[in-house]
Scaffold this motif. Structure first.
Motif, PDB file in Angstrom:
ATOM      1  N   LYS A 173      61.251  18.537  32.465  1.00  0.00           N
ATOM      2  CA  LYS A 173      59.911  18.947  32.030  1.00  0.00           C
ATOM      3  C   LYS A 173      59.855  19.024  30.506  1.00  0.00           C
ATOM      4  CE  LYS A 173      56.927  23.080  32.496  1.00  0.00           C
ATOM      5  NZ  LYS A 173      57.499  23.972  31.444  1.00  0.00           N
ATOM      6  N   GLU A 174      60.860  19.630  29.911  1.00  0.00           N
ATOM      7  CA  GLU A 174      60.880  19.787  28.454  1.00  0.00           C
ATOM      8  C   GLU A 174      61.080  18.451  27.753  1.00  0.00           C
ATOM      9  OE1 GLU A 174      63.407  22.185  24.981  1.00  0.00           O
ATOM     10  OE2 GLU A 174      63.722  22.649  27.102  1.00  0.00           O
ATOM     11  N   LEU A 175      61.976  17.629  28.289  1.00  0.00           N
ATOM     12  CA  LEU A 175      62.312  16.357  27.643  1.00  0.00           C
ATOM     13  C   LEU A 175      61.202  15.331  27.749  1.00  0.00           C
ATOM     14  CD1 LEU A 175      64.577  14.409  26.415  1.00  0.00           C
ATOM     15  CD2 LEU A 175      64.890  13.687  28.797  1.00  0.00           C
ATOM     16  N   MET A 176      60.623  15.190  28.960  1.00  0.00           N
ATOM     17  CA  MET A 176      59.760  14.043  29.218  1.00  0.00           C
ATOM     18  C   MET A 176      58.345  14.425  29.646  1.00  0.00           C
ATOM     19  SD  MET A 176      60.217  10.733  29.127  1.00  0.00           S
ATOM     20  CE  MET A 176      59.357   9.239  29.619  1.00  0.00           C
ATOM     21  N   LEU A 177      58.238  15.333  30.593  1.00  0.00           N
ATOM     22  CA  LEU A 177      56.937  15.587  31.203  1.00  0.00           C
ATOM     23  C   LEU A 177      55.979  16.300  30.256  1.00  0.00           C
ATOM     24  CD1 LEU A 177      58.160  16.600  34.776  1.00  0.00           C
ATOM     25  CD2 LEU A 177      57.405  14.347  33.967  1.00  0.00           C
ATOM     26  N   GLU A 178      56.468  17.273  29.519  1.00  0.00           N
ATOM     27  CA  GLU A 178      55.585  17.967  28.564  1.00  0.00           C
ATOM     28  C   GLU A 178      55.164  17.066  27.408  1.00  0.00           C
ATOM     29  OE1 GLU A 178      56.780  22.666  29.221  1.00  0.00           O
ATOM     30  OE2 GLU A 178      57.753  21.542  27.612  1.00  0.00           O
ATOM     31  N   PRO A 179      56.068  16.262  26.825  1.00  0.00           N
ATOM     32  CA  PRO A 179      55.607  15.309  25.809  1.00  0.00           C
ATOM     33  C   PRO A 179      54.601  14.296  26.356  1.00  0.00           C
ATOM     34  CG  PRO A 179      57.966  15.634  25.613  1.00  0.00           C
ATOM     35  CD  PRO A 179      57.544  16.343  26.863  1.00  0.00           C
ATOM     36  N   MET A 180      54.776  13.878  27.611  1.00  0.00           N
ATOM     37  CA  MET A 180      53.795  12.988  28.222  1.00  0.00           C
ATOM     38  C   MET A 180      52.439  13.680  28.341  1.00  0.00           C
ATOM     39  SD  MET A 180      55.895  11.022  31.265  1.00  0.00           S
ATOM     40  CE  MET A 180      54.410  10.149  31.809  1.00  0.00           C
ATOM     41  N   GLU A 181      52.442  14.934  28.782  1.00  0.00           N
ATOM     42  CA  GLU A 181      51.201  15.691  28.915  1.00  0.00           C
ATOM     43  C   GLU A 181      50.484  15.779  27.565  1.00  0.00           C
ATOM     44  OE1 GLU A 181      48.393  18.069  31.188  1.00  0.00           O
ATOM     45  OE2 GLU A 181      50.019  16.711  31.766  1.00  0.00           O
ATOM     46  N   LEU A 182      51.260  16.017  26.523  1.00  0.00           N
ATOM     47  CA  LEU A 182      50.691  16.119  25.180  1.00  0.00           C
ATOM     48  C   LEU A 182      50.098  14.777  24.748  1.00  0.00           C
ATOM     49  CD1 LEU A 182      50.360  18.071  22.778  1.00  0.00           C
ATOM     50  CD2 LEU A 182      52.532  17.209  21.904  1.00  0.00           C
ATOM     51  N   ALA A 183      50.826  13.690  24.997  1.00  0.00           N
ATOM     52  CA  ALA A 183      50.339  12.365  24.611  1.00  0.00           C
ATOM     53  C   ALA A 183      49.081  11.987  25.376  1.00  0.00           C
ATOM     54  CB  ALA A 183      51.430  11.321  24.847  1.00  0.00           C
ATOM     55  N   LEU A 184      49.056  12.327  26.659  1.00  0.00           N
ATOM     56  CA  LEU A 184      47.914  11.976  27.491  1.00  0.00           C
ATOM     57  C   LEU A 184      46.671  12.793  27.142  1.00  0.00           C
ATOM     58  CD1 LEU A 184      49.825  11.563  30.864  1.00  0.00           C
ATOM     59  CD2 LEU A 184      48.665   9.737  29.598  1.00  0.00           C
ATOM     60  N   GLY A 185      46.852  13.858  26.404  1.00  0.00           N
ATOM     61  CA  GLY A 185      45.704  14.613  25.920  1.00  0.00           C
ATOM     62  C   GLY A 185      44.907  13.853  24.874  1.00  0.00           C
ATOM     63  N   CYS A 186      45.498  12.801  24.340  1.00  0.00           N
ATOM     64  CA  CYS A 186      44.817  11.987  23.319  1.00  0.00           C
ATOM     65  C   CYS A 186      44.212  10.715  23.903  1.00  0.00           C
ATOM     66  CB  CYS A 186      45.814  11.620  22.216  1.00  0.00           C
ATOM     67  SG  CYS A 186      46.535  13.046  21.381  1.00  0.00           S
ATOM     68  N   GLY A 187      44.384  10.502  25.187  1.00  0.00           N
ATOM     69  CA  GLY A 187      43.854   9.298  25.828  1.00  0.00           C
ATOM     70  C   GLY A 187      44.349   9.204  27.254  1.00  0.00           C
ATOM     71  N   ARG A 188      43.869   8.223  27.976  1.00  0.00           N
ATOM     72  CA  ARG A 188      44.245   8.087  29.377  1.00  0.00           C
ATOM     73  C   ARG A 188      45.672   7.586  29.565  1.00  0.00           C
ATOM     74  NH1 ARG A 188      40.496   7.437  33.472  1.00  0.00           N
ATOM     75  NH2 ARG A 188      41.460   5.522  34.241  1.00  0.00           N
ATOM     76  N   TYR A 189      46.257   7.055  28.497  1.00  0.00           N
ATOM     77  CA  TYR A 189      47.582   6.452  28.610  1.00  0.00           C
ATOM     78  C   TYR A 189      48.486   6.974  27.501  1.00  0.00           C
ATOM     79  CZ  TYR A 189      45.091   3.540  31.882  1.00  0.00           C
ATOM     80  OH  TYR A 189      44.324   3.129  32.943  1.00  0.00           O
ATOM     81  N   LEU A 190      49.756   6.641  27.576  1.00  0.00           N
ATOM     82  CA  LEU A 190      50.745   7.254  26.697  1.00  0.00           C
ATOM     83  C   LEU A 190      50.542   6.904  25.231  1.00  0.00           C
ATOM     84  CD1 LEU A 190      53.944   6.863  28.907  1.00  0.00           C
ATOM     85  CD2 LEU A 190      52.636   8.953  28.450  1.00  0.00           C
ATOM     86  N   LEU A 191      49.990   5.725  24.975  1.00  0.00           N
ATOM     87  CA  LEU A 191      49.773   5.303  23.597  1.00  0.00           C
ATOM     88  C   LEU A 191      48.290   5.295  23.229  1.00  0.00           C
ATOM     89  CD1 LEU A 191      52.732   4.371  24.201  1.00  0.00           C
ATOM     90  CD2 LEU A 191      52.362   2.573  22.527  1.00  0.00           C
ATOM     91  N   GLY A 192      47.492   6.030  23.981  1.00  0.00           N
ATOM     92  CA  GLY A 192      46.069   6.129  23.659  1.00  0.00           C
ATOM     93  C   GLY A 192      45.188   5.765  24.833  1.00  0.00           C
ATOM     94  N   SER A 193      44.042   5.182  24.555  1.00  0.00           N
ATOM     95  CA  SER A 193      43.067   4.884  25.608  1.00  0.00           C
ATOM     96  C   SER A 193      43.336   3.564  26.314  1.00  0.00           C
ATOM     97  CB  SER A 193      41.653   4.845  25.008  1.00  0.00           C
ATOM     98  OG  SER A 193      41.576   3.839  23.998  1.00  0.00           O
ATOM     99  N   HIS A 194      44.331   2.830  25.844  1.00  0.00           N
ATOM    100  CA  HIS A 194      44.588   1.477  26.328  1.00  0.00           C
ATOM    101  C   HIS A 194      45.883   1.428  27.135  1.00  0.00           C
ATOM    102  CE1 HIS A 194      44.438  -2.878  26.312  1.00  0.00           C
ATOM    103  NE2 HIS A 194      45.654  -2.944  25.800  1.00  0.00           N
ATOM    104  N   LEU A 195      45.825   0.886  28.326  1.00  0.00           N
ATOM    105  CA  LEU A 195      47.021   0.690  29.145  1.00  0.00           C
ATOM    106  C   LEU A 195      47.947  -0.313  28.464  1.00  0.00           C
ATOM    107  CD1 LEU A 195      48.703   0.872  31.783  1.00  0.00           C
ATOM    108  CD2 LEU A 195      47.200  -0.898  32.724  1.00  0.00           C
ATOM    109  N   THR A 196      49.224   0.026  28.354  1.00  0.00           N
ATOM    110  CA  THR A 196      50.205  -0.877  27.759  1.00  0.00           C
ATOM    111  C   THR A 196      51.421  -1.013  28.664  1.00  0.00           C
ATOM    112  OG1 THR A 196      51.562   0.739  26.558  1.00  0.00           O
ATOM    113  CG2 THR A 196      49.506   0.031  25.497  1.00  0.00           C
TER     114      THR A 196
END
Length: 202
Positions: free
Chosen positions: A125-148
């Motif tokens: 959770k600390e290593l991966m899931l929480e950083p993912m949650e934070l990133a997804l707060g800026c868009g629908r996908y990990l690098l923003g609004s665009h699926l990559t």
């Protein structure tokens, strides 16, 4: 010559390679292997004996990321490759490195009797899931609004992690990660690459 893909249905590395090939519209001869009885033709191409292995026109690609990038170089209609390479590399290194170790520990806890499952879950959770949650707060996908391709490369590992203890995963405060995961699980692309093939025998 039709490319030959040696694969294993549930392997997350094989899943992400198959998703990229399908997205790129590349038809392959699918050879579903039996892990305990790997075909000699696959081992001749790639002695390390892991899937996926793609063979096309004398070229052997036996790393899932290499297959992804090869496929996207052939066709990338939705511009999956439009990423910041340094950020993409950071996510992939984290997923394929320390998170994969935690995933194996979490899934195969009987092999690690010195470990506590709740502690492994907390570390993941600390290593991966929480950083993912934070990133997804800026868009629908990990690098923003665009699926990559980065989302596609990481998705099968999060899927596998979530299935170890569904109730525990559902209880984590990561609603955006769960929504991201569900979008993939319900996607036509994912369902298209999860067909059950009979085992390929030489």
């Amino acid at each position: 010559m039709t490319p030959i893909l040696y694969s294993y249905r549930r392997c997350p590395y094989a899943i992400r390679a198959r998703m990229a090939l399908k997205y790129a519209g590349i038809e392959v001869e699918h050879r579903e292997i039996v892990l305990r009885n790997k075909p000699p033709s696959m081992l001749a191409l790639s002695p390390k004996g892991t899937v996926p292995v793609l063979y096309v026109d004398g070229l052997v690609l036996d790393q899932s990321l290499a297959i992804i990038h090869w496929a996207l170089a052939k066709s990338d209609p939705d511009e999956w490759r439009m990423v910041d390479d340094s950020i993409a590399e950071g996510w992939i290194n984290k997923n394929d490195g320390p998170f994969k170790i935690l995933l194996d520990q979490y899934k195969y806890l009987n092999r690690f009797p010195e470990l506590n499952q709740a502690e492994v879950l907390g570390a993941a959770k600390e290593l991966m899931l929480e950083p993912m949650e934070l990133a997804l707060g800026c868009g629908r996908y990990l690098l923003g609004s665009h699926l990559t391709w980065v989302d596609v490369a990481i998705f099968p590992f999060i899927r596998q992690f979530s299935m170890v203890d569904i109730q525990a995963f559902e209880g984590l405060p990561i609603p955006l990660v769960r929504a991201w995961l569900q979008r993939f699980l319900e996607s036509e692309l994912f369902h298209a690459v999860m067909h059950k093939y009979p085992s390929w025998i030489e």
